[in-house]
Write a protein that holds these residues in place. Structure first.
Motif, PDB file in Angstrom:
ATOM      1  N   LYS A 138      -0.617  -4.945  -0.508  1.00 18.97           N
ATOM      2  CA  LYS A 138      -1.003  -6.294  -0.903  1.00 18.97           C
ATOM      3  C   LYS A 138      -0.469  -7.331   0.077  1.00 18.97           C
ATOM      4  O   LYS A 138      -1.049  -8.404   0.242  1.00 18.97           O
ATOM      5  CB  LYS A 138      -0.483  -6.603  -2.313  1.00 18.97           C
ATOM      6  CG  LYS A 138      -1.114  -5.776  -3.417  1.00 18.97           C
ATOM      7  CD  LYS A 138      -0.503  -6.122  -4.765  1.00 18.97           C
ATOM      8  CE  LYS A 138      -1.105  -5.295  -5.885  1.00 18.97           C
ATOM      9  NZ  LYS A 138      -0.486  -5.605  -7.204  1.00 18.97           N
ATOM     10  N   ASP A 139       0.650  -7.022   0.711  1.00 21.09           N
ATOM     11  CA  ASP A 139       1.269  -7.945   1.658  1.00 21.09           C
ATOM     12  C   ASP A 139       0.624  -7.893   3.034  1.00 21.09           C
ATOM     13  O   ASP A 139       0.915  -8.729   3.883  1.00 21.09           O
ATOM     14  CB  ASP A 139       2.763  -7.626   1.817  1.00 21.09           C
ATOM     15  CG  ASP A 139       3.569  -7.982   0.584  1.00 21.09           C
ATOM     16  OD1 ASP A 139       3.111  -8.822  -0.202  1.00 21.09           O
ATOM     17  OD2 ASP A 139       4.656  -7.405   0.409  1.00 21.09           O
ATOM     18  N   ALA A 140      -0.229  -6.907   3.267  1.00 16.34           N
ATOM     19  CA  ALA A 140      -0.811  -6.716   4.597  1.00 16.34           C
ATOM     20  C   ALA A 140      -1.954  -7.690   4.835  1.00 16.34           C
ATOM     21  O   ALA A 140      -2.660  -8.108   3.920  1.00 16.34           O
ATOM     22  CB  ALA A 140      -1.316  -5.286   4.752  1.00 16.34           C
ATOM     23  N   VAL A 141      -2.128  -8.052   6.089  1.00 14.15           N
ATOM     24  CA  VAL A 141      -3.317  -8.757   6.525  1.00 14.15           C
ATOM     25  C   VAL A 141      -4.230  -7.802   7.287  1.00 14.15           C
ATOM     26  O   VAL A 141      -5.441  -7.918   7.249  1.00 14.15           O
ATOM     27  CB  VAL A 141      -2.925  -9.972   7.393  1.00 14.15           C
ATOM     28  CG1 VAL A 141      -4.110 -10.503   8.173  1.00 14.15           C
ATOM     29  CG2 VAL A 141      -2.358 -11.074   6.511  1.00 14.15           C
ATOM     30  N   GLY A 142      -3.614  -6.811   7.962  1.00 11.78           N
ATOM     31  CA  GLY A 142      -4.372  -5.770   8.633  1.00 11.78           C
ATOM     32  C   GLY A 142      -3.843  -4.397   8.276  1.00 11.78           C
ATOM     33  O   GLY A 142      -2.629  -4.223   8.089  1.00 11.78           O
ATOM     34  N   TRP A 147      -8.386  -1.379  -5.703  1.00 15.18           N
ATOM     35  CA  TRP A 147      -9.829  -1.633  -5.704  1.00 15.18           C
ATOM     36  C   TRP A 147     -10.233  -2.443  -6.924  1.00 15.18           C
ATOM     37  O   TRP A 147     -10.987  -3.418  -6.820  1.00 15.18           O
ATOM     38  CB  TRP A 147     -10.593  -0.305  -5.678  1.00 15.18           C
ATOM     39  CG  TRP A 147     -12.068  -0.482  -5.898  1.00 15.18           C
ATOM     40  CD1 TRP A 147     -13.007  -0.829  -4.981  1.00 15.18           C
ATOM     41  CD2 TRP A 147     -12.758  -0.350  -7.157  1.00 15.18           C
ATOM     42  NE1 TRP A 147     -14.245  -0.919  -5.568  1.00 15.18           N
ATOM     43  CE2 TRP A 147     -14.124  -0.634  -6.913  1.00 15.18           C
ATOM     44  CE3 TRP A 147     -12.352  -0.023  -8.455  1.00 15.18           C
ATOM     45  CZ2 TRP A 147     -15.078  -0.593  -7.918  1.00 15.18           C
ATOM     46  CZ3 TRP A 147     -13.311   0.021  -9.459  1.00 15.18           C
ATOM     47  CH2 TRP A 147     -14.661  -0.267  -9.184  1.00 15.18           C
ATOM     48  N   PHE A 148      -9.708  -2.083  -8.079  1.00 15.58           N
ATOM     49  CA  PHE A 148     -10.077  -2.744  -9.336  1.00 15.58           C
ATOM     50  C   PHE A 148      -9.716  -4.224  -9.311  1.00 15.58           C
ATOM     51  O   PHE A 148     -10.452  -5.066  -9.827  1.00 15.58           O
ATOM     52  CB  PHE A 148      -9.385  -2.046 -10.512  1.00 15.58           C
ATOM     53  CG  PHE A 148      -9.786  -2.582 -11.850  1.00 15.58           C
ATOM     54  CD1 PHE A 148     -11.011  -2.266 -12.421  1.00 15.58           C
ATOM     55  CD2 PHE A 148      -8.930  -3.429 -12.554  1.00 15.58           C
ATOM     56  CE1 PHE A 148     -11.384  -2.779 -13.658  1.00 15.58           C
ATOM     57  CE2 PHE A 148      -9.289  -3.945 -13.791  1.00 15.58           C
ATOM     58  CZ  PHE A 148     -10.521  -3.612 -14.345  1.00 15.58           C
ATOM     59  N   THR A 149      -8.580  -4.547  -8.701  1.00 16.31           N
ATOM     60  CA  THR A 149      -8.123  -5.939  -8.657  1.00 16.31           C
ATOM     61  C   THR A 149      -8.606  -6.681  -7.416  1.00 16.31           C
ATOM     62  O   THR A 149      -8.364  -7.886  -7.280  1.00 16.31           O
ATOM     63  CB  THR A 149      -6.586  -6.004  -8.697  1.00 16.31           C
ATOM     64  OG1 THR A 149      -6.046  -5.272  -7.586  1.00 16.31           O
ATOM     65  CG2 THR A 149      -6.056  -5.406  -9.989  1.00 16.31           C
ATOM     66  N   GLY A 150      -9.264  -5.974  -6.502  1.00 18.90           N
ATOM     67  CA  GLY A 150      -9.740  -6.626  -5.285  1.00 18.90           C
ATOM     68  C   GLY A 150      -8.625  -7.008  -4.329  1.00 18.90           C
ATOM     69  O   GLY A 150      -8.791  -7.912  -3.505  1.00 18.90           O
TER      70      GLY A 150
END
Length: 230
Positions: A97-101, A128-131
């Motif tokens: 979640k913290d990633a940008v890449g 996936w469920f939370t986007g």
């Protein structure tokens, strides 16, 4: 105060309102970036770090890990990127979640990602469920032991989960030259690493050209991630 307001011209009031609206939209922009990256961008600039790039390998015997090292080294060349290099067995899905890449890679079993990578993908359902990965920049890398062992197919298979998650894929583009004609792959960074002649033999590794293309790809993905989210 009312007298001063009445003395203002229409142009003055327009400028004042424009400043208020601009400040509001500027704050919204940072709030949007915060939601994309899961972190406070202002604090990151104060620490000299802009974005996190995760490079993840599903290496069975160490060969893919070596290629992934080159990708991580390339990503580290981009100022403003913090690169986290891990095995897929070591990373927790929520860390992403913290990633940008995100760049992930695997060796192949009959042209498909190996069991380590397949197990990792099975853990990403909640993201996936939370986007949670939507809008993040992605890239892939792969290895096989033979020239026609399905390395391009492995890359495409590694890209498919990224597309399901709504990620933005970066192709392995570069200068058109003899090295890329022989060792390049538009889908990601790849290497063909022959099987060792015996268990006692030193581990075979990607050749220098494959490693260089991998470094260039890591830098390319990190640059794209930084540009898209800064």
């Amino acid at each position: 105060m009312w007298y001063l307001f009445c003395e203002q011209t229409t142009e003055d009031r327009f400028k004042q309102n424009f400043k208020v609206i601009f400040s509001f939209l500027y704050c919204l922009r940072f709030q949007h970036i915060y939601s994309l990256t899961g972190k406070n961008i202002v604090n990151n600039f104060e620490r000299g770090i802009c974005v996190k790039i995760f490079v993840l390998h599903g290496s069975m015997f160490g060969h893919t890990e070596v290629l992934g090292n080159a990708i991580a080294d390339g990503a580290k060349q981009v100022d403003g990127c913090e690169v986290i290099y891990k095995s897929v067995e070591e990373v927790e899905p929520d860390e992403l979640k913290d990633a940008v890449g995100i760049i992930w890679g695997s060796s192949g079993i009959f042209g498909e990602p190996n069991p380590k990578m397949a197990t990792f993908f099975s853990k990403l359902g909640q993201l996936w469920f939370t986007g949670a990965l939507q809008g993040k920049v992605g890239g892939v890398f792969a290895t096989t032991s033979t020239q026609h062992g399905g390395v391009e197919n492995i890359c495409r298979a590694l890209q498919t989960p990224m597309q399901h998650h709504g990620m933005v894929l970066v192709s392995n583009a570069g200068p058109v030259n003899a090295d890329r004609a022989q060792y390049g792959n538009p889908y990601g960074a790849t290497a063909v690493i022959p099987v060792e002649t015996s268990q006692e033999a030193p581990m075979n590794k990607p050749n220098d050209t494959e490693m260089q293309i991998a470094r260039e790809y890591g830098k390319l993905v990190a640059t794209a991630a930084l540009k898209l989210h800064q």
